[in-house]
Design a protein around this motif. Structure first.
Motif, PDB file in Angstrom:
ATOM      1  N   ASN A   1      25.488  -8.972  20.631  1.00 11.61           N
ATOM      2  CA  ASN A   1      25.674  -7.563  20.994  1.00 11.61           C
ATOM      3  C   ASN A   1      26.318  -7.389  22.373  1.00 11.61           C
ATOM      4  O   ASN A   1      26.319  -6.297  22.907  1.00 11.61           O
TER       5      ASN A   1
ATOM      6  N   SER B   1      28.862  -4.496  22.619  1.00 10.04           N
ATOM      7  CA  SER B   1      28.279  -3.149  22.528  1.00 10.04           C
ATOM      8  C   SER B   1      27.519  -2.802  23.801  1.00 10.04           C
ATOM      9  O   SER B   1      27.540  -1.647  24.233  1.00 10.04           O
TER      10      SER B   1
ATOM     11  N   GLU C   1      29.942  -1.644  26.102  1.00  6.37           N
ATOM     12  CA  GLU C   1      30.662  -0.502  25.532  1.00  6.37           C
ATOM     13  C   GLU C   1      32.143  -0.810  25.343  1.00  6.37           C
ATOM     14  O   GLU C   1      33.023  -0.018  25.688  1.00  6.37           O
TER      15      GLU C   1
END
Length: 116
Positions: A17, A20, A23
């Motif tokens: 992740n 993410s 961003e």
């Protein structure tokens, strides 16, 4: 493009992740998926835009194709944005999912009391 001999390219194993959290989204393809941090699903890679452009001719056909990394096939799943730099390893050009199962299986921990 690559010659006949393997090349040393700096890469990093990262949490699936990590994009993410930052961003950031790949400009082509996708990010890692949660199951790809587990043994058997972890042979996927994200590439920097510069690596993709300079080494692979900016060919979008590399998404879904295998690139040999350390003698093993890794499927290219995404291309990172042009200006992306991983702060902890700014020269890294290839990212693979961090597989804690493999990491912990190979690591020895030496524990002792340092207070005496």
């Amino acid at each position: 493009m690559f010659g006949n001999e393997p090349e040393n390219i700096l890469g990093a194993a990262v949490s699936p992740n990590f994009l993410s959290v930052l961003e950031i989204a790949p400009i082509l393809g996708r990010n890692f998926l949660e199951p790809e941090e587990h043994t058997g699903n972890d042979r996927v890679a994200l590439l920097t835009h510069s690596f993709w452009k300079e080494r692979l001719g900016a060919d979008p056909g590399w998404i879904g194709r295998a690139l040999t990394i350390n003698g093993q096939p890794f499927v290219v799943v995404g291309i990172l944005p042009v200006n992306f730099r991983y702060v902890l390893m700014p020269s890294a050009q290839i990212f693979i999912p961090l597989n804690l199962e493999k990491t912990l299986a190979r690591r020895k921990f030496y524990v002792g009391d340092r207070s005496s």
